[in-house]
Design an enzyme around this catalytic site. Structure first.
Site, PDB file in Angstrom:
ATOM      1  CG  HIS A 191      11.787 -21.219  20.705  1.00 20.85           C
ATOM      2  ND1 HIS A 191      11.067 -20.587  19.727  1.00 20.85           N
ATOM      3  CD2 HIS A 191      10.931 -21.407  21.745  1.00 20.85           C
ATOM      4  CE1 HIS A 191       9.808 -20.436  20.148  1.00 20.85           C
ATOM      5  NE2 HIS A 191       9.708 -20.925  21.366  1.00 20.85           N
ATOM      6  CD  GLU A 433       1.030 -17.369  21.861  1.00 21.82           C
ATOM      7  OE1 GLU A 433       2.194 -17.165  22.208  1.00 21.82           O
ATOM      8  OE2 GLU A 433       0.596 -18.505  21.602  1.00 21.82           O
ATOM      9  CG  ASP A 457       4.660 -15.725  19.759  1.00 19.78           C
ATOM     10  OD1 ASP A 457       5.454 -15.418  18.849  1.00 19.78           O
ATOM     11  OD2 ASP A 457       4.552 -16.881  20.195  1.00 19.78           O
ATOM     12  CB  CYS A 504       3.610 -18.605  30.264  1.00 17.33           C
ATOM     13  SG  CYS A 504       2.744 -18.578  28.700  1.00 17.33           S
TER      14      CYS A 504
HETATM   15  C1  PEP Z   1       5.127 -16.585  24.252  1.00 14.42           C
HETATM   16  O1  PEP Z   1       4.891 -16.400  23.069  1.00 14.42           O
HETATM   17  O2  PEP Z   1       5.278 -15.656  25.078  1.00 14.42           O
HETATM   18  C2  PEP Z   1       5.278 -17.962  24.777  1.00 14.42           C
HETATM   19  C3  PEP Z   1       5.390 -18.179  26.060  1.00 14.42           C
HETATM   20  O3  PEP Z   1       5.318 -18.995  23.884  1.00 14.42           O
HETATM   21  P1  PEP Z   1       6.601 -19.340  22.970  1.00 14.42           P
HETATM   22  O4  PEP Z   1       7.756 -18.535  23.490  1.00 14.42           O
HETATM   23  O5  PEP Z   1       6.841 -20.797  23.079  1.00 14.42           O
HETATM   24  O6  PEP Z   1       6.158 -18.908  21.616  1.00 14.42           O
HETATM   25 MG    MG Z   2       4.243 -17.998  21.828  1.00 17.58          MG
END
Ligand code: PEP
Ligand code: MG
Length: 574
Positions: A191, A433, A457, A504
């Site tokens: 993150h 995911e 994920d 996403c």
């Molecule tokens: C993902 O897992 O690709 C996603 C978009 O969610 P995050 O990165 O917030 O886990």
């Molecule tokens: Mg995710």
């Protein structure tokens, strides 16, 4: 001699500036007996005063670019440093035990910290313990003549060099001066890397020992496009990178011309290029990028930016603001995804051996239903102001989706008692995911309105490789033919049922993946706002029929991630 470092390219762009080491110096000391207590008490008072001056200066500089809540922390710390009770106790200890100021300070501070921390159920007291720990560090640093890093006080261009950068660090940064970030830890989809992309700060993560190799004030070049960094570069290297930086900026200016253009392929097929956001404050970047939609609002950041559960009203206001700003364009809001690398102290979640495999996202929402229901109510109410969609994270089984949908429907019906029809047009989707959901996508496609593939994920779970761990980052393989088959299966399953297939995860903004995803017919690409215009520009040059042939060729011939990369590069250079 210049120092070459290699990490993972995490956020586009080139930064050239002096290094700013974000590491706490060694504050260890010896407890000694002293004959002259008055001198020690004077040293203590001097260190306290200098610490107060520090905090006042930092706060003064931060007014205007930091949130009120962050500024209030400085006041709380100043109040602690002037607390007569604490100061009296330290003075007495120095006098009666004939010890040095460092030892007196530490003993009293430790006593306070232990008492506060013992009140386990009281979050306020726990936070005060952290405050005492923080100010003690500052006073100790002055007693020992060592300098502490000061993120909020940075007022000239620097590249941050840190072991790791937390979301709370990023909230203190003044984007104007931070020209780049390089960290020892982290992967492309950790993150902190995602936050750097949102802030449009070039970043290299997982560089292993950057904090050991680079010294404070060293000149540093950071290339967020390749993952390379050069410490103490030669003049020739600086000139070369200045040219590359100029080229990158020129490209950015070209892309900027596409801000109002549609997202279409060379053969005129319409797609949707959307933005991922963390908080409503990211909206400026969404508008600047001319995104077609918000494909992922990571709503958990509302919870993380707050010291207690955000109320229905606070959430409603935040969602409403986002939906209104988008003026009828779709806004996909993901329900809270806490757990994994995103913790929330006030939820008191248990310590876990494997947080990414544990109590996370929808798993928490389905058990802590009062939290989930509050969020759903706020979402349903905000849906009146635009086109709001709701998406559930980490869905692994149909029962989880059905249960979430039932709770949503119950809350909707309750609200409809006062406002008939409210929420009836909300589309409900799931993130794909978890491999179990991807493999069984055909069953989910019959019940949901849309899929959004969360590749960060999905790749982590498919390859069994922690997304934040740089030692296994080679397993982040978005072009691996096995993964591509899985993604194609998900897209085909959605289309079979006439549903939207979106993505996403970070792969949606990946230049090599783009022709493959267009060839598979992915409908929506949601990414950091900083990647939207570049993607729109490349999309314009690609023909979907040729992209589909590329997909067939890759799936029939590629055996490795690298095979695919080479095939796509050859295709793009044709
Ligand atoms: C993902 O897992 O690709 C996603 C978009 O969610 P995050 O990165 O917030 O886990
Ligand atoms: Mg995710």
């Amino acid at each position: 001699m210049s120092i070459k470092l290699k990490g993972i390219a995490a956020s586009d762009g080139i930064g050239i500036a002096k290094a700013y080491l974000l590491v706490t110096p060694d504050l260890s000391f010896k407890k000694v007996t002293v004959a002259d207590s008055d001198t020690e008490i004077n040293r203590l008072h001097q260190a306290l005063e200098t610490s107060i001056e520090d905090l006042k200066t930092i706060k003064g500089r931060a007014v205007g670019h930091l949130d009120k809540e962050v500024l209030a922390i400085f006041d709380a710390h100043i109040a602690l440093l002037t607390d007569p009770e604490m100061i009296k106790q330290i003075e007495q200890l120095i006098k009666t035990q004939h010890i040095n100021a460092e030892a007196g300070l530490k003993a009293v501070a430790d006593h306070f910290i232990n008492t506060l921390e013992a009140m386990k159920e009281n979050r306020y007291m726990q936070e005060r313990a952290a405050d005492v720990r923080d100010v003690t560090k500052r006073v100790l640093s002055h007693l020992l003549g060592k300098e502490l890093p000061d993120l909020a006080g940075i007022d000239s261009p620097v590249i941050l060099v840190a072991h790791e950068v937390t979301p709370s660090d990023t909230s203190q940064m003044n984007k104007q001066y931070i020209k780049g970030i390089i960290t020892d830890l982290g992967g492309r989809t950790s993150h902190s890397a995602i936050m750097s992309r949102t802030l449009e700060i070039p970043a290299v993560v997982g560089a292993t020992d950057a904090t050991q190799q680079i010294k404070n004030g060293d000149m540093l070049i950071l290339d967020g496009l390749t993952g390379e960094a050069i410490g103490s570069p030669s003049q020739a290297e600086i000139t070369d990178y200045q040219k590359q930086a100029q080229y990158f900026e020129a490209q950015r200016r070209e892309w900027a011309k596409l801000v109002d253009a549609p997202s279409v392929s060379a053969d005129g097929k319409q797609f949707e290029i959307a933005s991922n956001i963390g908080t409503p404050t990211d909206l400026g970047d969404v508008l600047k990028a001319g995104s077609d939609a918000i494909g992922l609002f990571r709503s958990e950041f509302l919870y993380m930016d707050s010291s207690d559960l955000p109320t229905e009203e606070a959430q409603f206001e935040a969602y409403k603001r986002v939906v209104k700003v988008m003026k009828g364009k779709p806004v996909v809001i993901r329900t809270m995804d806490i757990g994994g690398d995103k913790s929330l102290s006030y939820l008191h979640l248990p310590e876990e051996m494997n947080p990414f495999l544990g109590y996370r996202a929808i798993r928490i929402s389905l058990q802590r239903q009062e939290v989930f229901r509050t969020q759903l109510r706020a979402l349903i109410r905000a849906s009146q102001f635009g086109q709001l969609r709701i998406m559930f994270p980490m869905i692994a089984t149909l029962e989880e989706f059905r249960q979430a949908k039932t709770i949503f429907t119950e809350e909707k019906h309750k609200l409809q008692a006062d406002e008939p029809g409210i929420g009836d047009d909300i589309k409900l989707g799931i993130m794909i995911e978890v491999p179990a959901a991807a493999i069984f996508a055909e069953a989910f496609a019959k019940e949901v309105d849309f899929f959004s593939i969360g590749t960060n994920d999905l790749i982590q779970y498919t390859f069994a490789a922690d997304r934040g761990n740089e030692c296994v980052s080679y397993l982040y393989q978005p072009y691996n033919p096995g993964l591509l088959k899985l993604i194609k299966h998900v897209i085909d399953a959605a289309h079979q049922e006439g549903k939207i297939a979106a993505m996403c995860g970070e792969m949606a903004g990946d230049a090599v993946a783009l022709p493959l995803l267009m060839g598979m017919g992915l409908d929506e690409y949601s990414m950091s706002s900083s990647s939207v215009l570049r993607t729109r520009s490349t999309m314009k040059s690609l023909d979907t029929a040729k992209c589909a042939q590329l997909v067939d060729h890759v799936l029939a011939n590629a055996l490795t991630n690298e095979d695919t990369r080479k095939m796509v590069k050859a295709f793009l250079n044709k």
